[in-house]
Design a protein around this motif. Structure first.
Motif, PDB file in Angstrom:
ATOM      1  N   SER A  74      48.953  11.313 102.505  1.00 26.36           N
ATOM      2  CA  SER A  74      49.074  11.386 101.044  1.00 26.36           C
ATOM      3  C   SER A  74      48.275  10.257 100.379  1.00 26.36           C
ATOM      4  O   SER A  74      48.319  10.099  99.159  1.00 26.36           O
ATOM      5  N   TRP A  83      57.938  16.689  93.668  1.00 23.02           N
ATOM      6  CA  TRP A  83      56.767  17.573  93.549  1.00 23.02           C
ATOM      7  C   TRP A  83      55.498  16.813  93.910  1.00 23.02           C
ATOM      8  O   TRP A  83      54.664  17.311  94.671  1.00 23.02           O
ATOM      9  N   PHE A 140      53.462  17.770  97.249  1.00 24.07           N
ATOM     10  CA  PHE A 140      52.137  18.338  96.994  1.00 24.07           C
ATOM     11  C   PHE A 140      51.025  17.464  97.577  1.00 24.07           C
ATOM     12  O   PHE A 140      50.070  17.956  98.178  1.00 24.07           O
ATOM     13  N   ASN A 161      51.248  17.958 101.464  1.00 20.59           N
ATOM     14  CA  ASN A 161      51.046  19.307 102.023  1.00 20.59           C
ATOM     15  C   ASN A 161      49.783  20.005 101.544  1.00 20.59           C
ATOM     16  O   ASN A 161      49.319  20.951 102.192  1.00 20.59           O
ATOM     17  N   VAL A 162      49.234  19.569 100.396  1.00 25.39           N
ATOM     18  CA  VAL A 162      48.064  20.279  99.846  1.00 25.39           C
ATOM     19  C   VAL A 162      46.867  19.345  99.638  1.00 25.39           C
ATOM     20  O   VAL A 162      45.792  19.564 100.198  1.00 25.39           O
ATOM     21  N   TYR A 164      58.552  23.622  98.631  1.00 27.34           N
ATOM     22  CA  TYR A 164      57.897  23.701  99.951  1.00 27.34           C
ATOM     23  C   TYR A 164      57.035  24.967 100.027  1.00 27.34           C
ATOM     24  O   TYR A 164      55.868  24.919 100.411  1.00 27.34           O
ATOM     25  N   THR A 210      53.825  24.851  98.042  1.00 28.44           N
ATOM     26  CA  THR A 210      52.745  24.068  98.679  1.00 28.44           C
ATOM     27  C   THR A 210      52.118  24.846  99.830  1.00 28.44           C
ATOM     28  O   THR A 210      50.909  24.810 100.019  1.00 28.44           O
ATOM     29  N   LYS A 211      52.948  25.549 100.600  1.00 32.12           N
ATOM     30  CA  LYS A 211      52.389  26.285 101.748  1.00 32.12           C
ATOM     31  C   LYS A 211      51.571  27.486 101.269  1.00 32.12           C
ATOM     32  O   LYS A 211      50.552  27.834 101.868  1.00 32.12           O
TER      33      LYS A 211
END
Ligand code: NAD
Length: 257
Positions: A65, A106, A110, A113-114, A154, A157-158
Protein backbone atom coordinates in the motif's frame (compact mmCIF):
# COMPACT_ATOMS: atom_id res chain seq x y z
CA UNK A 1 5.60 -26.67 -16.02
CA UNK A 2 7.24 -25.25 -19.14
CA UNK A 3 9.31 -22.08 -19.38
CA UNK A 4 9.88 -21.46 -15.67
CA UNK A 5 13.50 -22.49 -15.10
CA UNK A 6 15.56 -19.45 -14.00
CA UNK A 7 12.61 -17.08 -14.38
CA UNK A 8 12.55 -14.26 -11.82
CA UNK A 9 9.26 -14.06 -9.99
CA UNK A 10 8.07 -11.45 -7.49
CA UNK A 11 5.29 -12.60 -5.15
CA UNK A 12 3.68 -10.10 -2.79
CA UNK A 13 2.28 -11.32 0.51
CA UNK A 14 4.48 -14.40 0.17
CA UNK A 15 5.00 -14.88 3.91
CA UNK A 16 1.80 -16.83 4.55
CA UNK A 17 -1.17 -18.61 3.02
CA UNK A 18 -1.58 -18.71 -0.76
CA UNK A 19 1.47 -16.50 -1.35
CA UNK A 20 3.71 -18.78 0.71
CA UNK A 21 2.48 -21.91 -1.09
CA UNK A 22 3.00 -20.13 -4.42
CA UNK A 23 6.55 -19.07 -3.52
CA UNK A 24 7.41 -22.65 -2.54
CA UNK A 25 5.95 -24.01 -5.80
CA UNK A 26 7.88 -21.50 -7.95
CA UNK A 27 11.00 -22.47 -6.00
CA UNK A 28 10.44 -26.13 -6.86
CA UNK A 29 10.00 -25.17 -10.54
CA UNK A 30 13.52 -23.66 -10.61
CA UNK A 31 12.54 -19.98 -10.48
CA UNK A 32 14.41 -17.23 -8.66
CA UNK A 33 11.85 -16.14 -6.11
CA UNK A 34 11.54 -12.66 -4.62
CA UNK A 35 9.56 -13.18 -1.41
CA UNK A 36 7.80 -9.88 -0.59
CA UNK A 37 5.91 -9.36 2.66
CA UNK A 38 5.48 -6.64 5.25
CA UNK A 39 6.03 -9.33 7.91
CA UNK A 40 9.82 -9.83 7.95
CA UNK A 41 9.91 -12.97 10.09
CA UNK A 42 7.33 -14.71 7.89
CA UNK A 43 9.13 -13.68 4.67
CA UNK A 44 12.55 -14.82 5.88
CA UNK A 45 11.08 -18.15 6.93
CA UNK A 46 9.75 -18.76 3.40
CA UNK A 47 13.17 -17.93 1.91
CA UNK A 48 14.72 -20.47 4.29
CA UNK A 49 12.19 -23.12 3.24
CA UNK A 50 12.92 -22.53 -0.46
CA UNK A 51 16.69 -22.69 0.11
CA UNK A 52 16.34 -25.91 2.13
CA UNK A 53 14.75 -27.39 -1.01
CA UNK A 54 17.76 -26.24 -3.09
CA UNK A 55 15.87 -23.30 -4.59
CA UNK A 56 16.86 -19.66 -5.01
CA UNK A 57 15.06 -16.89 -3.12
CA UNK A 58 15.53 -13.64 -1.30
CA UNK A 59 13.35 -11.51 0.92
CA UNK A 60 12.24 -7.91 0.42
CA UNK A 61 10.31 -6.13 3.14
CA UNK A 62 7.56 -4.07 1.52
CA UNK A 63 4.03 -2.93 2.16
CA UNK A 64 2.18 -2.89 -1.16
CA UNK A 65 0.00 0.00 0.00
CA UNK A 66 3.13 2.20 -0.06
CA UNK A 67 4.50 3.42 -3.41
CA UNK A 68 8.05 3.95 -2.12
CA UNK A 69 8.12 0.40 -0.76
CA UNK A 70 7.09 -0.89 -4.18
CA UNK A 71 9.79 1.14 -5.93
CA UNK A 72 12.48 -0.24 -3.62
CA UNK A 73 11.03 -3.77 -4.03
CA UNK A 74 11.61 -3.53 -7.79
CA UNK A 75 15.04 -1.89 -7.40
CA UNK A 76 16.24 -4.61 -5.01
CA UNK A 77 14.87 -7.38 -7.23
CA UNK A 78 16.71 -5.98 -10.26
CA UNK A 79 19.92 -5.50 -8.28
CA UNK A 80 19.80 -9.14 -7.12
CA UNK A 81 18.50 -10.94 -10.25
CA UNK A 82 18.88 -8.31 -13.08
CA UNK A 83 15.37 -8.84 -14.50
CA UNK A 84 11.73 -9.51 -13.62
CA UNK A 85 9.74 -12.07 -15.61
CA UNK A 86 6.70 -12.77 -13.47
CA UNK A 87 4.70 -10.72 -10.96
CA UNK A 88 2.14 -12.32 -8.65
CA UNK A 89 -0.03 -9.66 -7.02
CA UNK A 90 -1.16 -11.75 -4.06
CA UNK A 91 -1.09 -9.51 -0.95
CA UNK A 92 -4.63 -8.54 -0.05
CA UNK A 93 -6.80 -7.46 2.85
CA UNK A 94 -10.15 -8.97 3.72
CA UNK A 95 -13.00 -6.85 5.10
CA UNK A 96 -16.54 -7.74 6.16
CA UNK A 97 -17.67 -4.46 7.71
CA UNK A 98 -20.47 -4.19 5.17
CA UNK A 99 -22.34 -0.89 5.31
CA UNK A 100 -20.42 0.06 8.48
CA UNK A 101 -17.10 0.27 6.64
CA UNK A 102 -15.32 3.56 7.34
CA UNK A 103 -13.46 5.86 4.96
CA UNK A 104 -10.22 4.67 6.60
CA UNK A 105 -11.13 1.05 5.87
CA UNK A 106 -12.04 1.88 2.26
CA UNK A 107 -8.73 3.67 1.75
CA UNK A 108 -6.66 0.93 3.37
CA UNK A 109 -8.33 -1.99 1.58
CA UNK A 110 -8.42 -0.20 -1.79
CA UNK A 111 -4.77 0.82 -1.52
CA UNK A 112 -3.71 -2.75 -0.73
CA UNK A 113 -6.03 -4.68 -3.06
CA UNK A 114 -6.19 -2.40 -6.12
CA UNK A 115 -3.69 0.48 -6.15
CA UNK A 116 -0.87 -1.76 -4.85
CA UNK A 117 -1.23 -4.34 -7.65
CA UNK A 118 -1.37 -1.52 -10.22
CA UNK A 119 1.82 0.09 -8.88
CA UNK A 120 3.63 -3.25 -8.66
CA UNK A 121 2.80 -3.87 -12.34
CA UNK A 122 3.74 -0.29 -13.30
CA UNK A 123 7.21 -0.53 -11.76
CA UNK A 124 7.88 -4.08 -13.02
CA UNK A 125 6.86 -3.10 -16.55
CA UNK A 126 10.15 -1.56 -17.79
CA UNK A 127 12.02 -4.80 -17.06
CA UNK A 128 9.33 -6.97 -18.67
CA UNK A 129 9.32 -4.73 -21.76
CA UNK A 130 13.10 -5.01 -21.95
CA UNK A 131 12.86 -8.83 -21.71
CA UNK A 132 10.24 -8.89 -24.48
CA UNK A 133 7.84 -10.93 -22.35
CA UNK A 134 6.15 -11.12 -18.98
CA UNK A 135 3.31 -12.61 -17.01
CA UNK A 136 1.28 -10.86 -14.31
CA UNK A 137 -1.12 -12.89 -12.16
CA UNK A 138 -3.49 -11.14 -9.76
CA UNK A 139 -4.98 -13.09 -6.89
CA UNK A 140 -8.56 -11.82 -7.03
CA UNK A 141 -11.45 -13.85 -5.57
CA UNK A 142 -14.84 -15.28 -6.43
CA UNK A 143 -15.97 -12.40 -4.18
CA UNK A 144 -15.18 -10.12 -7.13
CA UNK A 145 -17.77 -11.97 -9.23
CA UNK A 146 -20.69 -12.52 -6.85
CA UNK A 147 -22.48 -10.82 -3.92
CA UNK A 148 -21.80 -12.07 -0.38
CA UNK A 149 -23.31 -10.67 2.78
CA UNK A 150 -21.27 -7.80 4.29
CA UNK A 151 -18.38 -8.35 1.86
CA UNK A 152 -19.15 -5.23 -0.16
CA UNK A 153 -15.83 -3.41 0.31
CA UNK A 154 -13.71 -6.54 -0.22
CA UNK A 155 -15.84 -7.63 -3.19
CA UNK A 156 -15.66 -4.17 -4.78
CA UNK A 157 -11.86 -4.22 -4.63
CA UNK A 158 -11.69 -7.71 -6.11
CA UNK A 159 -14.14 -6.74 -8.86
CA UNK A 160 -11.94 -3.73 -9.62
CA UNK A 161 -8.85 -5.93 -9.70
CA UNK A 162 -10.53 -8.31 -12.15
CA UNK A 163 -11.40 -5.57 -14.63
CA UNK A 164 -8.06 -3.83 -14.12
CA UNK A 165 -6.36 -7.03 -15.32
CA UNK A 166 -8.49 -7.07 -18.47
CA UNK A 167 -7.57 -3.44 -19.23
CA UNK A 168 -3.91 -4.09 -18.46
CA UNK A 169 -3.91 -7.19 -20.67
CA UNK A 170 -5.21 -5.04 -23.53
CA UNK A 171 -2.54 -2.36 -23.06
CA UNK A 172 0.35 -4.80 -22.54
CA UNK A 173 -0.43 -7.50 -25.10
CA UNK A 174 1.70 -5.67 -27.68
CA UNK A 175 4.74 -6.19 -25.42
CA UNK A 176 4.02 -9.94 -25.13
CA UNK A 177 3.01 -9.44 -21.50
CA UNK A 178 0.03 -11.51 -20.33
CA UNK A 179 -2.19 -10.44 -17.44
CA UNK A 180 -4.61 -12.84 -15.74
CA UNK A 181 -6.57 -13.27 -12.53
CA UNK A 182 -7.06 -16.25 -10.33
CA UNK A 183 -10.35 -16.33 -8.42
CA UNK A 184 -10.17 -18.70 -5.44
CA UNK A 185 -13.09 -19.78 -3.29
CA UNK A 186 -12.50 -20.54 0.39
CA UNK A 187 -8.89 -21.57 1.02
CA UNK A 188 -7.81 -23.10 4.32
CA UNK A 189 -4.96 -20.77 5.22
CA UNK A 190 -3.90 -20.17 8.83
CA UNK A 191 -5.49 -16.70 8.81
CA UNK A 192 -8.71 -17.94 7.27
CA UNK A 193 -8.89 -20.76 9.80
CA UNK A 194 -8.57 -18.12 12.54
CA UNK A 195 -11.35 -15.90 11.08
CA UNK A 196 -13.73 -18.79 10.38
CA UNK A 197 -13.23 -20.06 13.93
CA UNK A 198 -13.89 -16.56 15.28
CA UNK A 199 -16.92 -15.74 13.10
CA UNK A 200 -18.61 -19.16 12.80
CA UNK A 201 -16.87 -21.27 15.47
CA UNK A 202 -15.93 -23.83 12.84
CA UNK A 203 -12.84 -26.01 12.45
CA UNK A 204 -11.81 -27.39 9.05
CA UNK A 205 -14.29 -30.28 9.16
CA UNK A 206 -17.06 -27.85 10.05
CA UNK A 207 -16.02 -25.46 7.25
CA UNK A 208 -16.11 -28.38 4.79
CA UNK A 209 -19.79 -28.83 5.65
CA UNK A 210 -20.90 -25.19 6.00
CA UNK A 211 -22.77 -23.78 2.95
CA UNK A 212 -20.82 -20.49 3.06
CA UNK A 213 -17.53 -22.38 2.77
CA UNK A 214 -16.66 -25.90 1.56
CA UNK A 215 -20.20 -27.16 1.98
CA UNK A 216 -21.38 -24.71 -0.69
CA UNK A 217 -19.23 -26.09 -3.50
CA UNK A 218 -19.44 -29.23 -5.66
CA UNK A 219 -16.44 -30.92 -4.03
CA UNK A 220 -17.77 -30.32 -0.48
CA UNK A 221 -14.49 -29.05 0.96
CA UNK A 222 -12.33 -25.97 1.32
CA UNK A 223 -9.20 -25.65 -0.87
CA UNK A 224 -5.61 -26.17 0.24
CA UNK A 225 -3.28 -23.20 -0.51
CA UNK A 226 -1.19 -25.49 -2.76
CA UNK A 227 -4.22 -26.03 -5.03
CA UNK A 228 -4.38 -22.30 -5.70
CA UNK A 229 -0.58 -22.05 -6.00
CA UNK A 230 -0.46 -24.63 -8.79
CA UNK A 231 -3.10 -22.71 -10.78
CA UNK A 232 -1.11 -19.47 -10.33
CA UNK A 233 2.07 -21.19 -11.51
CA UNK A 234 0.19 -22.51 -14.56
CA UNK A 235 -0.92 -18.96 -15.49
CA UNK A 236 2.66 -17.73 -15.08
CA UNK A 237 4.19 -20.55 -17.16
CA UNK A 238 4.53 -21.10 -20.90
CA UNK A 239 1.82 -23.76 -20.61
CA UNK A 240 -0.70 -20.88 -20.63
CA UNK A 241 1.06 -18.92 -23.42
CA UNK A 242 -2.18 -17.95 -25.26
CA UNK A 243 -4.18 -17.10 -22.15
CA UNK A 244 -4.54 -13.44 -21.25
CA UNK A 245 -7.30 -11.22 -19.75
CA UNK A 246 -8.74 -14.39 -18.19
CA UNK A 247 -10.24 -15.14 -14.78
CA UNK A 248 -9.39 -18.65 -13.72
CA UNK A 249 -11.98 -19.65 -11.11
CA UNK A 250 -10.60 -22.17 -8.59
CA UNK A 251 -13.53 -22.63 -6.25
CA UNK A 252 -14.57 -26.30 -6.41
CA UNK A 253 -17.62 -25.22 -8.41
CA UNK A 254 -18.97 -22.84 -5.72
CA UNK A 255 -20.30 -20.06 -7.95
CA UNK A 256 -21.56 -22.43 -10.65
CA UNK A 257 -23.79 -24.26 -8.17
N1 NAD B 1 -7.83 -17.42 1.86
C1 NAD B 1 -8.91 -17.39 1.07
O1 NAD B 1 -9.89 -18.10 1.31
C2 NAD B 1 -8.93 -16.49 -0.13
C3 NAD B 1 -9.97 -16.64 -1.04
C4 NAD B 1 -10.02 -15.83 -2.16
C5 NAD B 1 -9.02 -14.90 -2.38
N2 NAD B 1 -8.02 -14.76 -1.47
C6 NAD B 1 -6.99 -13.76 -1.74
O2 NAD B 1 -5.73 -14.40 -1.77
C7 NAD B 1 -4.71 -13.50 -1.34
C8 NAD B 1 -3.93 -14.15 -0.23
O3 NAD B 1 -4.82 -14.51 0.80
P1 NAD B 1 -4.38 -15.43 2.02
O4 NAD B 1 -5.67 -15.88 2.63
O5 NAD B 1 -3.38 -16.42 1.59
O6 NAD B 1 -3.73 -14.34 2.95
P2 NAD B 1 -3.01 -14.50 4.36
O7 NAD B 1 -3.70 -13.53 5.24
O8 NAD B 1 -2.93 -15.91 4.79
O9 NAD B 1 -1.54 -14.01 4.03
C9 NAD B 1 -1.35 -12.74 3.51
C10 NAD B 1 0.13 -12.36 3.58
O10 NAD B 1 0.21 -11.09 2.98
C11 NAD B 1 0.90 -10.21 3.83
N3 NAD B 1 0.37 -8.87 3.61
C12 NAD B 1 -0.86 -8.40 3.92
N4 NAD B 1 -0.97 -7.11 3.56
C13 NAD B 1 0.21 -6.77 2.99
C14 NAD B 1 0.71 -5.59 2.42
N5 NAD B 1 -0.03 -4.47 2.39
N6 NAD B 1 1.96 -5.59 1.91
C15 NAD B 1 2.72 -6.70 1.98
N7 NAD B 1 2.32 -7.84 2.51
C16 NAD B 1 1.07 -7.89 3.01
C17 NAD B 1 0.67 -10.70 5.23
O11 NAD B 1 1.72 -10.30 6.09
C18 NAD B 1 0.63 -12.21 5.01
O12 NAD B 1 1.91 -12.80 5.14
C19 NAD B 1 -5.44 -12.22 -0.92
O13 NAD B 1 -5.38 -11.30 -1.98
C20 NAD B 1 -6.86 -12.69 -0.68
O14 NAD B 1 -7.80 -11.66 -0.85
C21 NAD B 1 -7.94 -15.54 -0.34
Amino acid sequence: MRGLKDKVVIITGAGAGIGKATALEFGLQGCKVVVVDRDEEAGLNVVKMIEERNGHAFYVKADVSNENDIKQMVEKSLKKYSKIDILVNNAGLFNNSGMNATVEEWNEVFKTNVLGPFLCAKYCLPSMKKNGSGSIVNVASISGLIAQENYLLYSTTKGALINMARCMALDLGKYNIRVNNICPGTVWTENNAYYIKKSHNLDKEGANLHPDFGGGNMLSRVAEPEEIARAIVFLASEDSSFITAENLIVDGGYIAK
